[in-house]
Motif scaffolding. Structure first.
Motif, PDB file in Angstrom:
ATOM      1  N   MET A 128      -5.323   4.070   1.665  1.00 57.60           N
ATOM      2  CA  MET A 128      -4.732   3.575   0.469  1.00 57.60           C
ATOM      3  C   MET A 128      -3.866   2.139   0.804  1.00 57.60           C
ATOM      4  N   GLU A 129      -3.201   2.010   1.905  1.00 58.87           N
ATOM      5  CA  GLU A 129      -2.432   1.010   2.376  1.00 58.87           C
ATOM      6  C   GLU A 129      -3.513  -0.113   2.745  1.00 58.87           C
ATOM      7  N   LYS A 130      -4.488   0.264   3.475  1.00 56.67           N
ATOM      8  CA  LYS A 130      -5.377  -1.104   3.717  1.00 56.67           C
ATOM      9  C   LYS A 130      -5.994  -1.455   2.496  1.00 56.67           C
ATOM     10  N   HIS A 131      -6.441  -0.626   1.564  1.00 56.86           N
ATOM     11  CA  HIS A 131      -7.291  -1.211   0.410  1.00 56.86           C
ATOM     12  C   HIS A 131      -6.229  -1.575  -0.750  1.00 56.86           C
ATOM     13  N   GLY A 132      -4.933  -1.556  -0.663  1.00 58.17           N
ATOM     14  CA  GLY A 132      -4.037  -1.801  -1.867  1.00 58.17           C
ATOM     15  C   GLY A 132      -3.894  -1.107  -2.909  1.00 58.17           C
ATOM     16  N   LEU A 133      -4.456   0.529  -2.674  1.00 56.64           N
ATOM     17  CA  LEU A 133      -4.113   1.311  -3.971  1.00 56.64           C
ATOM     18  C   LEU A 133      -2.609   1.710  -3.818  1.00 56.64           C
ATOM     19  N   VAL A 134      -2.122   2.006  -4.969  1.00 57.92           N
ATOM     20  CA  VAL A 134      -0.600   2.375  -5.409  1.00 57.92           C
ATOM     21  C   VAL A 134      -0.737   3.928  -5.158  1.00 57.92           C
ATOM     22  N   LEU A 135       0.406   4.413  -4.244  1.00 56.63           N
ATOM     23  CA  LEU A 135       0.579   6.009  -4.485  1.00 56.63           C
ATOM     24  C   LEU A 135       1.796   6.326  -5.368  1.00 56.63           C
ATOM     25  N   ASN A 136       1.504   6.941  -6.474  1.00 53.53           N
ATOM     26  CA  ASN A 136       2.255   7.435  -7.436  1.00 53.53           C
ATOM     27  C   ASN A 136       2.742   8.686  -7.142  1.00 53.53           C
ATOM     28  N   LEU A 137       4.117   8.915  -6.991  1.00 54.16           N
ATOM     29  CA  LEU A 137       4.780  10.109  -6.628  1.00 54.16           C
ATOM     30  C   LEU A 137       5.284  10.964  -7.943  1.00 54.16           C
ATOM     31  N   HIS A 138       4.859  11.985  -8.246  1.00 56.73           N
ATOM     32  CA  HIS A 138       5.865  13.048  -8.853  1.00 56.73           C
ATOM     33  C   HIS A 138       6.941  13.438  -7.845  1.00 56.73           C
ATOM     34  N   GLY A 139       7.935  12.756  -8.026  1.00 64.79           N
ATOM     35  CA  GLY A 139       9.121  13.390  -6.881  1.00 64.79           C
ATOM     36  C   GLY A 139       9.903  14.786  -7.072  1.00 64.79           C
ATOM     37  N   GLU A 140       9.229  15.574  -6.923  1.00 60.73           N
ATOM     38  CA  GLU A 140      10.065  16.767  -7.247  1.00 60.73           C
ATOM     39  C   GLU A 140       9.525  17.756  -6.128  1.00 60.73           C
ATOM     40  N   VAL A 141      10.210  18.567  -5.571  1.00 59.39           N
ATOM     41  CA  VAL A 141       9.937  19.637  -4.675  1.00 59.39           C
ATOM     42  C   VAL A 141       9.728  20.828  -5.592  1.00 59.39           C
ATOM     43  N   LEU A 142       9.081  22.009  -5.128  1.00 58.15           N
ATOM     44  CA  LEU A 142       9.316  23.154  -5.795  1.00 58.15           C
ATOM     45  C   LEU A 142      10.411  23.791  -5.978  1.00 58.15           C
ATOM     46  N   GLU A 143      10.817  24.746  -7.097  1.00 58.01           N
ATOM     47  CA  GLU A 143      12.023  25.255  -7.060  1.00 58.01           C
ATOM     48  C   GLU A 143      12.312  26.181  -5.979  1.00 58.01           C
TER      49      GLU A 143
END
Ligand code: NCD
Ligand code: ZN
Length: 361
Positions: A128-143
């Motif tokens: 993804m870094e190489k091809h320019g795709l964005v990483l979208n994070l649902h930034g939560e851990v499990l309870e």
């Protein structure tokens, strides 16, 4: 600007960098409400049933959305899954797909096929870094993984740091950030890391989210101090923070018939997204969190339109502009399908908002 005394505002079209438009009849009801909220560019989430894990599925979905509604550029995403190999990333880049969304397994709506071990995706992230795709994070851990006294989002922040250090050129978005700590963590990273902020996290807190199913979403709205930190990030003029509504429609029935605490997660704001951000800023001025002078034309344009486009490498100014006027319009309770069989409750129903029209070109 004295927002509360302003009768008319003109803005470039809003770019909404995180939307849930669903599929089938629900999509037919929801997709047209994107433009209603003043949005001409929408980054669409892939947590459908089944999740979008192939390039072909994503392109087919984009085609369906374009057939339902015109005048919106739909940026598309893949659902991070073991089948998303570096080869799939190369195909996705070729096909014009914008990003890949990471959902921790079981963290939110339709995330059962999500990720349990991020390290197993390092080759994919490299691609993804190489091809320019964005990483979208649902930034939560499990309870089960959050230390007590820490929010699920705060417990995730070290992972954001690790990913950024390991992949410094990978553009990463911490989606729908909700805590003061997250704002700081995003600021501490380099320019390849940004965050979306929703409208509803600028006016909701845990007080409403605990008890009103229409205020319940993931990440759950937090403390007043967190909400106010988000407001300050919005009016800071820092291009790392841009708008993503995370508008997430669920059938009204599923919200109202659920037993207490069991309603599906998601707040629906789409038909009024631009106006709801303005309402939240007005409320923050009234609370004394920000000053009238903190809200300027340039900062509104930056947060709502320009910063997201720039992060996603789109032209900075859209062709279309929106006009907002005070005409005593109030947010209705819901949107309803033509046949009357699908109804979705809108956040902050009854609130007086600007009326929105598109400038004729
Ligand atoms: C979203 C949904 O309903 O798809 N729900 C939510 O509460 N935000 C999923 C998500 O973005 O977490
Ligand atoms: Zn979402």
């Amino acid at each position: 600007m004295q927002l509360k005394n302003i009768k008319r505002l003109e803005l470039p079209a809003t770019a909404d960098m995180h939307v849930h438009l669903r599929q089938g009849d629900m999509a037919k009801l929801i997709a047209p409400t994107v433009r209603q909220g003043g949005v001409d560019t929408a980054f669409v989430m892939p947590n459908l049933v089944p999740p979008l894990i192939t390039v072909a599925q994503v392109l087919e979905y984009q085609k369906q959305l374009m057939a339902i509604t015109h005048g919106v550029k739909f940026l598309m995403s893949l659902f991070l899954h073991p089948s998303i190999t570096p080869e799939v990333i190369a195909q996705a880049a070729e096909a014009g797909i914008t990003g890949v969304k990471m959902y921790p397994q079981g963290a939110t709506t339709n995330s059962d096929s999500g990720v349990s071990n991020l390290e197993s995706f390092y080759d994919t992230f490299s691609a993804m870094e190489k091809h320019g795709l964005v990483l979208n994070l649902h930034g939560e851990v499990l309870e089960s993984l959050a230390p007590s006294g820490t929010t699920l989002e705060e417990a995730f922040l070290p992972t954001l740091k690790t990913l950024h250090e390991r992949f410094p050129d990978l553009r990463i978005v911490l989606e729908h950030c909700t805590t003061a700590a997250a704002v700081e963590a995003v600021r501490a990273c380099g320019p390849t890391v940004g965050a979306t902020i929703t409208a509803h996290h600028l006016y909701l807190t845990s007080n409403e989210a605990c008890c009103d199913p229409f205020a319940f979403c993931k990440p759950i709205p937090k403390e007043p101090t967190d909400r106010d930190a988000l407001v300050r990030a919005v009016t800071s003029g820092d291009p790392k923070f841009f708008f993503g509504s995370d508008s997430a429609p669920h059938p009204l029935q599923s919200k109202t018939s659920a037993s207490k605490g069991k309603a599906p997660a998601g707040v629906y704001t789409q038909p009024y997204v631009t106006q709801l951000v303005l309402v939240a800023l007005e409320e923050a001025i009234e609370r004394g969190v920000i000053m009238e002078a903190d809200v300027t034309q340039d900062k509104l344009e930056g947060f709502l339109s320009r910063f997201g486009r720039t992060f996603y490498r789109l032209p900075e100014s859209p062709e279309n502009r929106i006009i907002l006027e005070r005409k005593e319009e109030k947010i209705p309770v819901s949107v309803v399908s033509e046949k009357g069989d699908i109804e979705v409750g809108i956040s902050k129903a009854g609130t007086e908002v600007f009326s929105l029209t598109w400038e004729q070109v």
